[in-house]
Design a protein around this motif. Structure first.
Motif, PDB file in Angstrom:
ATOM      1  N   ARG A  91     -16.037 -18.637   9.085  1.00 22.59           N
ATOM      2  CA  ARG A  91     -15.124 -17.502   9.067  1.00 22.59           C
ATOM      3  C   ARG A  91     -15.323 -16.729   7.772  1.00 22.59           C
ATOM      4  O   ARG A  91     -15.390 -17.309   6.695  1.00 22.59           O
ATOM      5  CB  ARG A  91     -13.687 -17.989   9.171  1.00 22.59           C
ATOM      6  CG  ARG A  91     -12.638 -16.895   9.183  1.00 22.59           C
ATOM      7  CD  ARG A  91     -12.711 -16.036  10.422  1.00 22.59           C
ATOM      8  NE  ARG A  91     -12.580 -16.809  11.646  1.00 22.59           N
ATOM      9  CZ  ARG A  91     -12.657 -16.276  12.861  1.00 22.59           C
ATOM     10  NH1 ARG A  91     -12.880 -14.989  13.003  1.00 22.59           N
ATOM     11  NH2 ARG A  91     -12.521 -17.041  13.934  1.00 22.59           N
ATOM     12  N   GLY A  92     -15.451 -15.388   7.849  1.00 22.00           N
ATOM     13  CA  GLY A  92     -15.627 -14.555   6.672  1.00 22.00           C
ATOM     14  C   GLY A  92     -14.321 -13.972   6.190  1.00 22.00           C
ATOM     15  O   GLY A  92     -13.238 -14.233   6.746  1.00 22.00           O
ATOM     16  N   CYS A  93     -14.432 -13.136   5.151  1.00 17.26           N
ATOM     17  CA  CYS A  93     -13.237 -12.501   4.585  1.00 17.26           C
ATOM     18  C   CYS A  93     -12.805 -11.277   5.392  1.00 17.26           C
ATOM     19  O   CYS A  93     -11.678 -10.804   5.248  1.00 17.26           O
ATOM     20  CB  CYS A  93     -13.509 -12.091   3.137  1.00 17.26           C
ATOM     21  SG  CYS A  93     -13.902 -13.468   2.040  1.00 17.26           S
ATOM     22  N   ILE A 100     -14.740  -2.102   4.389  1.00 16.19           N
ATOM     23  CA  ILE A 100     -15.983  -1.408   4.072  1.00 16.19           C
ATOM     24  C   ILE A 100     -16.485  -0.689   5.316  1.00 16.19           C
ATOM     25  O   ILE A 100     -16.617  -1.281   6.385  1.00 16.19           O
ATOM     26  CB  ILE A 100     -17.045  -2.401   3.567  1.00 16.19           C
ATOM     27  CG1 ILE A 100     -16.521  -3.129   2.321  1.00 16.19           C
ATOM     28  CG2 ILE A 100     -18.353  -1.691   3.257  1.00 16.19           C
ATOM     29  CD1 ILE A 100     -17.422  -4.252   1.847  1.00 16.19           C
ATOM     30  N   CYS A 101     -16.792   0.614   5.178  1.00 13.88           N
ATOM     31  CA  CYS A 101     -17.257   1.424   6.298  1.00 13.88           C
ATOM     32  C   CYS A 101     -18.731   1.771   6.087  1.00 13.88           C
ATOM     33  O   CYS A 101     -19.075   2.583   5.224  1.00 13.88           O
ATOM     34  CB  CYS A 101     -16.416   2.695   6.411  1.00 13.88           C
ATOM     35  SG  CYS A 101     -16.849   3.720   7.827  1.00 13.88           S
ATOM     36  N   ASN A 123     -20.832 -14.346   9.387  1.00 17.82           N
ATOM     37  CA  ASN A 123     -21.103 -15.105   8.166  1.00 17.82           C
ATOM     38  C   ASN A 123     -21.734 -16.455   8.512  1.00 17.82           C
ATOM     39  O   ASN A 123     -21.242 -17.174   9.387  1.00 17.82           O
ATOM     40  CB  ASN A 123     -19.815 -15.327   7.377  1.00 17.82           C
ATOM     41  CG  ASN A 123     -19.346 -14.067   6.676  1.00 17.82           C
ATOM     42  OD1 ASN A 123     -19.511 -13.901   5.477  1.00 17.82           O
ATOM     43  ND2 ASN A 123     -18.767 -13.139   7.433  1.00 17.82           N
ATOM     44  N   VAL A 124     -22.811 -16.770   7.807  1.00 14.58           N
ATOM     45  CA  VAL A 124     -23.522 -18.031   7.998  1.00 14.58           C
ATOM     46  C   VAL A 124     -23.601 -18.764   6.663  1.00 14.58           C
ATOM     47  O   VAL A 124     -24.133 -18.237   5.689  1.00 14.58           O
ATOM     48  CB  VAL A 124     -24.946 -17.802   8.551  1.00 14.58           C
ATOM     49  CG1 VAL A 124     -25.696 -19.125   8.651  1.00 14.58           C
ATOM     50  CG2 VAL A 124     -24.886 -17.107   9.910  1.00 14.58           C
ATOM     51  N   ARG A 204     -21.526 -11.928  -5.087  1.00 13.23           N
ATOM     52  CA  ARG A 204     -21.368 -13.286  -5.599  1.00 13.23           C
ATOM     53  C   ARG A 204     -21.876 -14.329  -4.609  1.00 13.23           C
ATOM     54  O   ARG A 204     -21.988 -15.507  -4.959  1.00 13.23           O
ATOM     55  CB  ARG A 204     -19.902 -13.564  -5.931  1.00 13.23           C
ATOM     56  CG  ARG A 204     -18.972 -13.420  -4.743  1.00 13.23           C
ATOM     57  CD  ARG A 204     -17.519 -13.607  -5.133  1.00 13.23           C
ATOM     58  NE  ARG A 204     -16.623 -13.369  -4.022  1.00 13.23           N
ATOM     59  CZ  ARG A 204     -16.297 -14.264  -3.110  1.00 13.23           C
ATOM     60  NH1 ARG A 204     -16.817 -15.486  -3.166  1.00 13.23           N
ATOM     61  NH2 ARG A 204     -15.456 -13.973  -2.130  1.00 13.23           N
ATOM     62  N   TYR A 205     -22.164 -13.909  -3.369  1.00 11.11           N
ATOM     63  CA  TYR A 205     -22.634 -14.870  -2.367  1.00 11.11           C
ATOM     64  C   TYR A 205     -24.029 -15.376  -2.719  1.00 11.11           C
ATOM     65  O   TYR A 205     -24.972 -14.597  -2.826  1.00 11.11           O
ATOM     66  CB  TYR A 205     -22.659 -14.240  -0.975  1.00 11.11           C
ATOM     67  CG  TYR A 205     -21.306 -14.030  -0.351  1.00 11.11           C
ATOM     68  CD1 TYR A 205     -20.210 -14.794  -0.736  1.00 11.11           C
ATOM     69  CD2 TYR A 205     -21.112 -13.070   0.640  1.00 11.11           C
ATOM     70  CE1 TYR A 205     -18.971 -14.611  -0.166  1.00 11.11           C
ATOM     71  CE2 TYR A 205     -19.866 -12.878   1.225  1.00 11.11           C
ATOM     72  CZ  TYR A 205     -18.801 -13.651   0.816  1.00 11.11           C
ATOM     73  OH  TYR A 205     -17.565 -13.464   1.386  1.00 11.11           O
ATOM     74  N   ARG A 206     -24.136 -16.687  -2.879  1.00 13.64           N
ATOM     75  CA  ARG A 206     -25.424 -17.333  -3.117  1.00 13.64           C
ATOM     76  C   ARG A 206     -25.857 -18.157  -1.913  1.00 13.64           C
ATOM     77  O   ARG A 206     -27.039 -18.245  -1.604  1.00 13.64           O
ATOM     78  CB  ARG A 206     -25.344 -18.242  -4.357  1.00 13.64           C
ATOM     79  CG  ARG A 206     -24.950 -17.533  -5.633  1.00 13.64           C
ATOM     80  CD  ARG A 206     -24.635 -18.499  -6.758  1.00 13.64           C
ATOM     81  NE  ARG A 206     -25.809 -19.268  -7.158  1.00 13.64           N
ATOM     82  CZ  ARG A 206     -25.898 -20.591  -7.046  1.00 13.64           C
ATOM     83  NH1 ARG A 206     -24.904 -21.286  -6.523  1.00 13.64           N
ATOM     84  NH2 ARG A 206     -26.983 -21.220  -7.446  1.00 13.64           N
ATOM     85  N   ASP A 207     -24.892 -18.765  -1.251  1.00 15.70           N
ATOM     86  CA  ASP A 207     -25.174 -19.672  -0.142  1.00 15.70           C
ATOM     87  C   ASP A 207     -24.522 -19.216   1.158  1.00 15.70           C
ATOM     88  O   ASP A 207     -24.190 -20.020   2.013  1.00 15.70           O
ATOM     89  CB  ASP A 207     -24.708 -21.082  -0.483  1.00 15.70           C
ATOM     90  CG  ASP A 207     -23.222 -21.144  -0.819  1.00 15.70           C
ATOM     91  OD1 ASP A 207     -22.575 -20.079  -0.893  1.00 15.70           O
ATOM     92  OD2 ASP A 207     -22.699 -22.265  -1.004  1.00 15.70           O
TER      93      ASP A 207
END
Length: 240
Positions: A91-93, A100-101, A123-124, A204-207
């Motif tokens: 599950r994503g934010c 965001i458009c 999101n994976v 900030r997403y790394r993984d």
């Protein structure tokens, strides 16, 4: 392909731990080659397996060293064409859908791959340790503004209303959009989909990978949290 200029003094580059690793590995391979050479018949059918083993060993060492130098700021060309990611749907934010458009013309010129898209991303989550070795220190952050694995699409972050990552004087390209062509495979439903891996510079997403699709993956293709998936991400320099 474009050669990468040297950005470190040669002596400092030689002392880099990754370069030292490859030098040790190549030293070991040289010893193996000498043993092969000593045992290899000079001619005839019996010599063919030895020659094939020697050539494969040399090609593997050279390819590994070129890949290392390309990602570490060396002076040779990258051979990286695709990155394979194994992960699980999470599950994503919801920012890419609610806040965001993305611009309507985002995929202009890429209709052969994906003619349209829907707002929002899938999101994976994945383990950084299963990425190629040269990405394991920073995960997907290592791809930001990386000439050795360029995106298929690059857009200024200013073109994205509601962008939560803003540029500043220190990082004027922070928040810019990068999109790589990708293929998403759902192992639960045994389906395969063309898509884009989308990432903002300095995210900030790394993984965690964010996937942009032509349809809503959850509603139209029955993706669900916990589904095991694979992502094949392609370099923009090698369009498939």
């Amino acid at each position: 392909m474009r050669a990468i200029p040297v950005i470190q003094p040669f002596r400092k580059l030689q002392q880099h731990p990754t370069i030292q690793y490859w030098r040790r590995l190549m030293g070991c391979q040289k010893r193996i080659l000498r043993r092969l050479q000593a045992r290899m018949p000079q001619a005839g059918p019996q010599a063919q397996p030895f020659r094939a083993a020697r050539e494969a060993l040399c090609r593997g060492a050279a390819a590994g060293l070129r890949r290392t130098l390309a990602f570490e700021g060396g002076c040779v060309t990258s051979v990286m064409k695709v990155i394979d990611i194994q992960g699980v749907v999470v599950r994503g934010c919801g920012k890419f859908r609610k806040q965001i458009c993305l611009p309507d013309d985002l995929l202009s010129g890429h209709g052969d791959w994906m003619p349209s898209f829907v707002q929002g991303t899938l999101n994976v989550q994945f383990s950084i340790s299963q990425l190629p070795r040269l990405l394991q220190s920073h995960g997907l952050q290592a791809l930001d503004l990386k000439d050795t694995f360029p995106p298929s699409i690059y857009r200024s972050g200013a073109d994205v209303p509601g962008n939560t990552i803003q540029s500043n004087g220190k990082n004027p390209r922070q928040g810019d959009l990068q999109l790589w062509r990708a293929i998403l495979i759902n192992h639960q439903t045994q389906t395969k989909h063309k898509c884009f891996l989308i990432r903002r510079v300095k995210s900030r997403y790394r993984d965690k990978a964010e996937i942009l699709g032509q349809h809503n993956f959850r509603e139209n293709w029955k993706f669900a949290d916990g589904h095991q998936v694979s992502i094949q991400v392609y370099s923009g320099a090698h369009e498939t």
